[in-house]
Structure formats: C-alpha cells, structure tokens
Design a protein around this motif. Structure first.
Motif, PDB file in Angstrom:
ATOM      1  N   ALA A  56     -29.096-123.156 -57.341  1.00 22.72           N
ATOM      2  CA  ALA A  56     -30.270-122.777 -57.867  1.00 22.72           C
ATOM      3  C   ALA A  56     -30.069-121.566 -58.991  1.00 22.72           C
ATOM      4  CB  ALA A  56     -31.182-122.243 -57.124  1.00 22.72           C
ATOM      5  N   TYR A  57     -29.099-120.653 -58.551  1.00 20.95           N
ATOM      6  CA  TYR A  57     -28.462-119.644 -59.501  1.00 20.95           C
ATOM      7  C   TYR A  57     -27.505-119.933 -60.386  1.00 20.95           C
ATOM      8  CZ  TYR A  57     -30.690-115.860 -56.731  1.00 20.95           C
ATOM      9  OH  TYR A  57     -31.498-114.730 -56.012  1.00 20.95           O
ATOM     10  N   ALA A  58     -26.961-121.120 -59.985  1.00 21.70           N
ATOM     11  CA  ALA A  58     -25.780-121.394 -61.122  1.00 21.70           C
ATOM     12  C   ALA A  58     -26.288-122.372 -62.399  1.00 21.70           C
ATOM     13  CB  ALA A  58     -24.952-122.295 -60.229  1.00 21.70           C
ATOM     14  N   THR A  59     -27.631-122.997 -61.964  1.00 18.52           N
ATOM     15  CA  THR A  59     -28.316-123.655 -62.877  1.00 18.52           C
ATOM     16  C   THR A  59     -29.254-123.098 -63.628  1.00 18.52           C
ATOM     17  OG1 THR A  59     -29.745-124.783 -61.263  1.00 18.52           O
ATOM     18  CG2 THR A  59     -27.450-125.768 -61.843  1.00 18.52           C
ATOM     19  N   ALA A  60     -29.702-121.936 -63.335  1.00 17.67           N
ATOM     20  CA  ALA A  60     -30.667-121.034 -63.583  1.00 17.67           C
ATOM     21  C   ALA A  60     -30.741-120.459 -65.274  1.00 17.67           C
ATOM     22  CB  ALA A  60     -31.050-119.939 -63.025  1.00 17.67           C
ATOM     23  N   GLU A  61     -31.595-120.789 -65.808  1.00 20.03           N
ATOM     24  CA  GLU A  61     -31.383-120.521 -67.470  1.00 20.03           C
ATOM     25  C   GLU A  61     -31.886-119.057 -67.552  1.00 20.03           C
ATOM     26  OE1 GLU A  61     -33.167-121.790 -71.766  1.00 20.03           O
ATOM     27  OE2 GLU A  61     -32.992-123.482 -70.141  1.00 20.03           O
ATOM     28  N   VAL A  62     -31.022-118.262 -68.212  1.00 18.51           N
ATOM     29  CA  VAL A  62     -31.441-116.785 -68.490  1.00 18.51           C
ATOM     30  C   VAL A  62     -32.179-116.678 -69.725  1.00 18.51           C
ATOM     31  CG1 VAL A  62     -30.563-114.592 -68.646  1.00 18.51           C
ATOM     32  CG2 VAL A  62     -29.236-116.012 -67.098  1.00 18.51           C
ATOM     33  N   PRO A  63     -33.411-116.022 -69.724  1.00 17.49           N
ATOM     34  CA  PRO A  63     -34.018-115.897 -70.965  1.00 17.49           C
ATOM     35  C   PRO A  63     -33.630-114.744 -71.996  1.00 17.49           C
ATOM     36  CG  PRO A  63     -35.340-114.984 -69.131  1.00 17.49           C
ATOM     37  CD  PRO A  63     -34.151-115.610 -68.654  1.00 17.49           C
ATOM     38  N   VAL A  64     -33.590-114.989 -73.266  1.00 17.42           N
ATOM     39  CA  VAL A  64     -32.937-114.095 -73.868  1.00 17.42           C
ATOM     40  C   VAL A  64     -34.171-112.968 -74.529  1.00 17.42           C
ATOM     41  CG1 VAL A  64     -31.870-113.785 -76.305  1.00 17.42           C
ATOM     42  CG2 VAL A  64     -31.264-115.715 -74.734  1.00 17.42           C
ATOM     43  N   VAL A  65     -34.039-111.749 -74.247  1.00 13.74           N
ATOM     44  CA  VAL A  65     -35.071-111.057 -74.573  1.00 13.74           C
ATOM     45  C   VAL A  65     -34.292-109.853 -75.549  1.00 13.74           C
ATOM     46  CG1 VAL A  65     -36.547-109.165 -73.672  1.00 13.74           C
ATOM     47  CG2 VAL A  65     -36.095-111.210 -72.484  1.00 13.74           C
ATOM     48  N   GLU A  66     -35.018-109.696 -76.617  1.00 15.12           N
ATOM     49  CA  GLU A  66     -34.436-108.591 -77.424  1.00 15.12           C
ATOM     50  C   GLU A  66     -35.432-107.358 -77.417  1.00 15.12           C
ATOM     51  OE1 GLU A  66     -33.164-110.105 -81.358  1.00 15.12           O
ATOM     52  OE2 GLU A  66     -32.310-111.806 -80.432  1.00 15.12           O
ATOM     53  N   ILE A  67     -35.095-106.281 -77.255  1.00 14.37           N
ATOM     54  CA  ILE A  67     -36.203-105.085 -77.328  1.00 14.37           C
ATOM     55  C   ILE A  67     -35.607-104.082 -78.227  1.00 14.37           C
ATOM     56  CG2 ILE A  67     -37.311-103.070 -75.904  1.00 14.37           C
ATOM     57  CD1 ILE A  67     -36.883-104.846 -73.466  1.00 14.37           C
ATOM     58  N   ALA A  68     -36.456-103.847 -79.171  1.00 15.47           N
ATOM     59  CA  ALA A  68     -35.975-102.938 -80.183  1.00 15.47           C
ATOM     60  C   ALA A  68     -37.046-101.867 -80.204  1.00 15.47           C
ATOM     61  CB  ALA A  68     -35.629-103.679 -81.591  1.00 15.47           C
ATOM     62  N   ALA A  69     -36.717-100.569 -80.306  1.00 16.37           N
ATOM     63  CA  ALA A  69     -37.527 -99.416 -80.318  1.00 16.37           C
ATOM     64  C   ALA A  69     -37.884 -99.245 -81.712  1.00 16.37           C
ATOM     65  CB  ALA A  69     -37.118 -98.315 -79.601  1.00 16.37           C
ATOM     66  N   PRO A  70     -39.099 -98.922 -82.219  1.00 15.42           N
ATOM     67  CA  PRO A  70     -39.373 -98.538 -83.504  1.00 15.42           C
ATOM     68  C   PRO A  70     -38.749 -97.283 -83.774  1.00 15.42           C
ATOM     69  CG  PRO A  70     -41.357 -98.941 -82.069  1.00 15.42           C
ATOM     70  CD  PRO A  70     -40.232 -99.158 -81.093  1.00 15.42           C
ATOM     71  N   ALA A  71     -38.425 -97.219 -85.058  1.00 18.31           N
ATOM     72  CA  ALA A  71     -37.475 -96.070 -85.505  1.00 18.31           C
ATOM     73  C   ALA A  71     -38.378 -94.791 -85.563  1.00 18.31           C
ATOM     74  CB  ALA A  71     -37.339 -96.130 -86.987  1.00 18.31           C
ATOM     75  N   ALA A  72     -39.682 -94.621 -85.595  1.00 25.54           N
ATOM     76  CA  ALA A  72     -40.386 -93.440 -85.593  1.00 25.54           C
ATOM     77  C   ALA A  72     -40.427 -92.760 -84.230  1.00 25.54           C
ATOM     78  CB  ALA A  72     -41.969 -93.817 -85.850  1.00 25.54           C
ATOM     79  N   TYR A  73     -40.287 -93.718 -83.052  1.00 25.66           N
ATOM     80  CA  TYR A  73     -40.145 -93.105 -81.786  1.00 25.66           C
ATOM     81  C   TYR A  73     -38.843 -92.723 -81.408  1.00 25.66           C
ATOM     82  CZ  TYR A  73     -44.529 -95.360 -80.691  1.00 25.66           C
ATOM     83  OH  TYR A  73     -45.923 -96.098 -80.940  1.00 25.66           O
ATOM     84  N   VAL A  74     -37.790 -93.369 -81.942  1.00 26.75           N
ATOM     85  CA  VAL A  74     -36.357 -92.694 -81.703  1.00 26.75           C
ATOM     86  C   VAL A  74     -36.210 -91.319 -82.313  1.00 26.75           C
ATOM     87  CG1 VAL A  74     -34.072 -93.146 -82.058  1.00 26.75           C
ATOM     88  CG2 VAL A  74     -35.664 -95.376 -81.666  1.00 26.75           C
ATOM     89  N   SER A  75     -36.877 -91.256 -83.689  1.00 27.78           N
ATOM     90  CA  SER A  75     -36.434 -89.932 -84.358  1.00 27.78           C
ATOM     91  C   SER A  75     -37.114 -88.820 -83.610  1.00 27.78           C
ATOM     92  CB  SER A  75     -36.695 -90.076 -85.820  1.00 27.78           C
ATOM     93  OG  SER A  75     -38.220 -90.292 -85.929  1.00 27.78           O
ATOM     94  N   VAL A  76     -38.434 -88.908 -83.120  1.00 30.86           N
ATOM     95  CA  VAL A  76     -39.302 -88.097 -82.403  1.00 30.86           C
ATOM     96  C   VAL A  76     -38.579 -87.705 -80.962  1.00 30.86           C
ATOM     97  CG1 VAL A  76     -41.459 -87.481 -81.397  1.00 30.86           C
ATOM     98  CG2 VAL A  76     -41.454 -88.643 -83.568  1.00 30.86           C
ATOM     99  N   VAL A  77     -38.223 -88.610 -80.556  1.00 33.09           N
ATOM    100  CA  VAL A  77     -37.493 -88.266 -78.995  1.00 33.09           C
ATOM    101  C   VAL A  77     -35.997 -87.487 -79.258  1.00 33.09           C
ATOM    102  CG1 VAL A  77     -36.437 -89.471 -77.219  1.00 33.09           C
ATOM    103  CG2 VAL A  77     -38.527 -90.326 -78.140  1.00 33.09           C
ATOM    104  N   ASP A  78     -35.351 -87.765 -80.307  1.00 30.89           N
ATOM    105  CA  ASP A  78     -33.867 -87.429 -80.501  1.00 30.89           C
ATOM    106  C   ASP A  78     -34.220 -85.830 -80.876  1.00 30.89           C
ATOM    107  OD1 ASP A  78     -32.804 -89.544 -79.959  1.00 30.89           O
ATOM    108  OD2 ASP A  78     -32.379 -90.263 -82.091  1.00 30.89           O
ATOM    109  N   GLN A  79     -35.216 -85.410 -81.536  1.00 30.38           N
ATOM    110  CA  GLN A  79     -35.680 -84.149 -81.951  1.00 30.38           C
ATOM    111  C   GLN A  79     -36.304 -83.195 -81.013  1.00 30.38           C
ATOM    112  OE1 GLN A  79     -37.013 -84.415 -85.822  1.00 30.38           O
ATOM    113  NE2 GLN A  79     -35.202 -85.508 -86.709  1.00 30.38           N
ATOM    114  N   ALA A  80     -36.808 -83.901 -80.282  1.00 32.50           N
ATOM    115  CA  ALA A  80     -37.713 -83.089 -79.092  1.00 32.50           C
ATOM    116  C   ALA A  80     -36.943 -82.094 -78.339  1.00 32.50           C
ATOM    117  CB  ALA A  80     -38.510 -84.245 -78.101  1.00 32.50           C
ATOM    118  N   PRO A  81     -37.529 -80.932 -78.064  1.00 29.52           N
ATOM    119  CA  PRO A  81     -36.674 -79.743 -77.191  1.00 29.52           C
ATOM    120  C   PRO A  81     -36.891 -80.371 -75.699  1.00 29.52           C
ATOM    121  CG  PRO A  81     -38.890 -79.064 -78.119  1.00 29.52           C
ATOM    122  CD  PRO A  81     -38.651 -80.237 -78.555  1.00 29.52           C
TER     123      PRO A  81
END
Length: 66
Positions: free
Chosen positions: A22-47
């Motif tokens: 069952a594990y050998a024949t299971a299909e792994v779903p492809v998931v792409e998660i991309a964070a929005p640029a606005a959130y990344v810039s706010v978090v990087d500069q937060a104290p």
C-alpha cells in the motif's frame, strides 16, 4: 496440520506485505505552497519580542507561607 500452527506468522507476514504494498503504490500529491511577498517582507523586518522579568526570589520562609 502445520498451517493452523503457523497461522499467526502467516497473518503477520500477509499484513506486513499488504501494508508495504500500500505504501509502495501510494501516489504522493504534489502541493506547492508559496507565501505572498507582502507577508514575507513584514515578517523579515519585525523586531523580536522580548520579555523582561524583574522580581526578587522568594526566601524559604516566604515559600512556606504560600
């Protein structure tokens, strides 16, 4: 007569093989998660938040009174 004696071993082997299959024949779903640029810039500069605790330690007598 050996099959009923070894039925537990046969069951364990069959369960192992079916689980492995069952594990050998299971299909792994492809998931792409991309964070929005606005959130990344706010978090990087937060104290970094820090908490300072200024208090004296309790003596043994004060602890016993609690």
């Amino acid at each position: 007569m050996k099959a009923p004696k070894n039925l537990e071993g046969i069951f364990v082997a069959a369960a192992f093989l079916s689980t492995f299959a069952a594990y050998a024949t299971a299909e792994v779903p492809v998931v792409e998660i991309a964070a929005p640029a606005a959130y990344v810039s706010v978090v990087d500069q937060a104290p970094v938040q820090t908490v300072e605790v200024k208090a004296k330690r309790l003596t043994a007598a004060e602890k016993a009174a609690l």
